[in-house]
Design an enzyme around this catalytic site. Sequence first.
Site, PDB file in Angstrom:
ATOM      1  N   GLU A 203     -56.667 -19.953  14.084  1.00 42.30           N
ATOM      2  CA  GLU A 203     -57.230 -21.058  13.294  1.00 42.30           C
ATOM      3  C   GLU A 203     -57.600 -22.296  14.109  1.00 42.30           C
ATOM      4  O   GLU A 203     -57.101 -23.393  13.877  1.00 42.30           O
ATOM      5  CB  GLU A 203     -56.281 -21.450  12.161  1.00 42.30           C
ATOM      6  CG  GLU A 203     -56.228 -20.413  11.057  1.00 42.30           C
ATOM      7  CD  GLU A 203     -55.590 -20.932   9.780  1.00 42.30           C
ATOM      8  OE1 GLU A 203     -55.153 -22.102   9.740  1.00 42.30           O
ATOM      9  OE2 GLU A 203     -55.533 -20.162   8.807  1.00 42.30           O
ATOM     10  N   GLU A 392     -54.788 -13.338   7.596  1.00 35.79           N
ATOM     11  CA  GLU A 392     -53.925 -14.087   6.676  1.00 35.79           C
ATOM     12  C   GLU A 392     -54.588 -14.134   5.312  1.00 35.79           C
ATOM     13  O   GLU A 392     -55.796 -14.308   5.203  1.00 35.79           O
ATOM     14  CB  GLU A 392     -53.679 -15.530   7.141  1.00 35.79           C
ATOM     15  CG  GLU A 392     -52.798 -15.696   8.345  1.00 35.79           C
ATOM     16  CD  GLU A 392     -52.569 -17.169   8.683  1.00 35.79           C
ATOM     17  OE1 GLU A 392     -52.687 -18.026   7.763  1.00 35.79           O
ATOM     18  OE2 GLU A 392     -52.281 -17.466   9.851  1.00 35.79           O
TER      19      GLU A 392
END
Length: 487
Positions: A203, A392
């Site tokens: 991320e 995720e």
Amino acid sequence: MFGKFSRRHFAKLAGLSALGMAARPAEAAAQAAADGPKPASFPKDFVWGTATSSYQIEGAVNEDGRGRSIWDTFSHTPGKIEDGTTGDRANEHYHRYKEDIALIREVGAKAYRFSIAWPRIFPEGTGKPNPKGLDFYDRLVDELLRQGIDPYATLYHWDLPQVLEDKVGGWRSSETSKAFGDYAGHVAARLSDRVNSIFTINEAGRFVNFGYGWGIDAPGLKLPDADVNQVRHHVALAHGLAVQAIRAHGRKGTRVGPAENIAACVPAFDTPENVRAAEIATRELNSGFLGVILEGKYTDGFLQFAGKNAPKFTDAELKIISQPNDFVGLNIYAPQFYIAASDKAPGWSVLPFPASFPHMNSEWLRVGPETIYWAPRLAAKVWNIETIYISENGTSSEDKLHADGQVYDLDRIMYLRNYLRQLQRATSEGVPVRGYFLWSLMDNFEWIFGYEKRFGLYHVDFATQRRTPKLSAAFYRDVVARNAIGV
């Protein structure tokens, strides 16, 4: 024809139906099951997993030679964490990892995505490695394999060694990119005999903007746009250097790729014009990280929009950044942009979210199940990706323990059921999603929210460290066992 039927006719028909059901309940039930909707199956080799990250669960921040990370510093700064907590203890996973791996086995998952704490391996960021740091991950990987669970390692989930932030400015310097490459090579040399899949950086879209642009996450800086873009470029460079190092020092066949919270673009509704607009928007809005990794260049639109704030780079750096990847991980929680076609440049427009748009327990987590269909479909089309993992996906919930000791997280089950049905839709249409990692295995330190937001399949009492399966754990177990999502 309806005029020919009276209430007497309807009563007679209902009576006959009731008699038939009473006389043949087993046959009726069997027929109803046969006629009803079938569970939506995933590909037979689909990977079902769960995910965590080092700072959020490990604790033991001062044990076995671990150095400080920027999150240690940030969480100990008054006012930065909503409930005033830190990750000092977290879930005590460093000492309870065998217990936690048993939880993975209990839900039937066959894969586990964990992250490695850089400051455990190199307490000073570079230089002499700490042997006790990798010893822990050796034990973790061996226990995973012993219990039949495939390890997927992530090299960076935000816990940058504080020394690098202090000495060279962290990701503001390409020295950190080089240090990350060295760290990646060292880990690959030690673990790739048992760890076949490695995510490099998790991320960038979050920690670059939140940590260096808006001051919300560690290290809490509010830099000018030009500096933020340069930080992002250094992170992309670190990914490329890590790929090179893993190829050079890891076992042959080790797979590697990024895990990114893609700027998820969803067509406002499914028309060819809107879909094409969403493709263009996906490419442009992700050019700063995913795009440059997968294309080896920044788009003209990105550079034009950035203007004088565009990152400085060389052709040699772009070549490093665009090393071939074996897969791409996409972290998908919520729609970020609903896109409509436009007859004005650049050919697409972003629609505003209405105030009434539904969200989960976390206000930022808008409910848009279609996102997990469109994001991988558009990414695969735009960049010709052959292997995608949903690295995720999950949601927070209130997650109260009831008097009977159970957690009835029906809202999480609702969220997962709808998202997984859309993911199954994607795989059934040939979108190359090969696996899914549910966030998260258990409640943990949820960054700036401390322990107030719970994303886990297992409830954690952080005073006693007791793990309790939520209702969603049984739901996920059923999905994994059937390799299908029911109605």
